[in-house]
Design an enzyme around this catalytic site. Structure first.
Site, PDB file in Angstrom:
ATOM      1  CE  LYS A 171      -3.759   2.532   0.434  1.00 22.35           C
ATOM      2  NZ  LYS A 171      -3.347   3.815   1.001  1.00 22.35           N
ATOM      3  CD  GLU A 178      -2.861   8.211  -4.087  1.00 27.09           C
ATOM      4  OE1 GLU A 178      -2.761   9.082  -3.189  1.00 27.09           O
ATOM      5  OE2 GLU A 178      -3.468   7.145  -3.913  1.00 27.09           O
TER       6      GLU A 178
END
Length: 298
Positions: A171, A178
């Site tokens: 993550k 991102e």
């Protein structure tokens, strides 16, 4: 299954509501009472203390934490150690640093407590409608609780990775990627805004998101942001905050001898944007607001 759930912020509350709808028996606690009351109205049991939450759960207990990463999560894990018994399971659903996760897993294991780490992506809407979940820890524990993750996630949107901290590591890198993707979008749209053409940037975002190579949820969220705030994004701050995962990704890459110039520069842009706002920063900020509900208005 019966589940203790601690932390009812934007993500936690929506995930708890989804689990109640899926038929799970939730006992919930949150520092402020309003989210507790909302989730209780949907069918959960709301309690006023962590001690009461543990007391209401049948052994072997499962407690999911959806708290801010760092000291808040660490302190809660330490509190639970004194309340849980051998065979109980703690799941950390925060964006915790994977190094901290490894240490917490070791500490819990010494007390015969089981542990899983779960990185959750998709923002508050994903938490409500079905998130993407990256799980780390012991595979046997995961298999016993797999139905829980299946019910939290969108179809086929969860995956187990062996080893404590692996879920949080995956993550973390996701969030680093991102950063880079959002930065590229922001820079590209600032180039178009400054061009000699009178471009309708909302329509640019719309057409980009119709079968182009860069079609994505991020481009879709930018189109939505333009619809809400207008192409100049005048109400949106051009100073961009960062929450840690990009920094951790850069640090992990350095330790592994991997060059990540795009992620590193995207992180540095956010740091440098403080006191130095730009249209690129406004685009990145409006994206953060669209998918995560972050407060980005001036």
């Amino acid at each position: 299954m019966q589940l203790g759930y601690i932390g009812l912020g934007k993500m936690g509350k929506n995930m708890a509501l989804r689990l109640v709808e899926k038929g799970h028996q939730l006992v919930v606690w949150n520092r402020s009472p309003e989210p507790r009351q909302e989730v209780a109205a949907a069918g959960a049991v709301a309690v006023e203390t962590v001690e009461e939450l543990v007391g209401q759960l049948r052994p072997p207990r499962v407690v999911w934490l959806m708290l801010p990463a760092g000291d808040v999560t660490g302190q809660m894990v330490e509190q639970l150690v004194g309340l849980l018994t051998a065979g109980d399971t703690v799941i950390d659903g925060a964006n915790s640093n994977y190094n901290h996760t490894i240490k917490r897993a070791e500490m819990l294991s010494e007390r015969q407590l089981r542990f899983l780490d779960a990185g959750v992506s998709g923002g508050p809407a994903g938490a409500r409608q079905g998130a993407c979940v990256m799980i780390g820890g012991d595979e046997q524990t995961f298999r016993q609780l797999e139905q829980l993750f299946q019910d939290i996630a969108a179809p086929e949107a969860y995956q187990f990775f062996a080893g404590a901290g692996a879920g949080h590591f995956v993550k973390m890198v996701h969030n680093g990627i991102e950063y880079g993707m959002m930065q590229a979008i922001g820079e590209g749209f600032e180039v178009m805004k400054r061009s000699p053409f009178n471009l309708d940037l909302q329509q640019v975002a719309r057409v980009y998101n119709r079968q182009s190579v860069i079609t994505s949820r991020l481009i879709g969220w930018l189109e939505s942001g333009y619809l809400k705030h207008g192409p100049d994004l005048t109400s949106i701050s051009g100073e961009v905050s960062h929450s840690g995962e990009g920094q951790w990704t850069v640090e992990a890459a350095r330790e592994l001898g991997v060059a990540v110039p795009i992620i590193e520069e995207a992180l540095q842009f956010r740091i440098d944007s403080q006191g130095n706002p730009s249209y690129t920063g406004q685009v990145v900020s409006v994206l953060r607001n669209e998918f995560g509900g972050h407060d980005v208005e001036k």
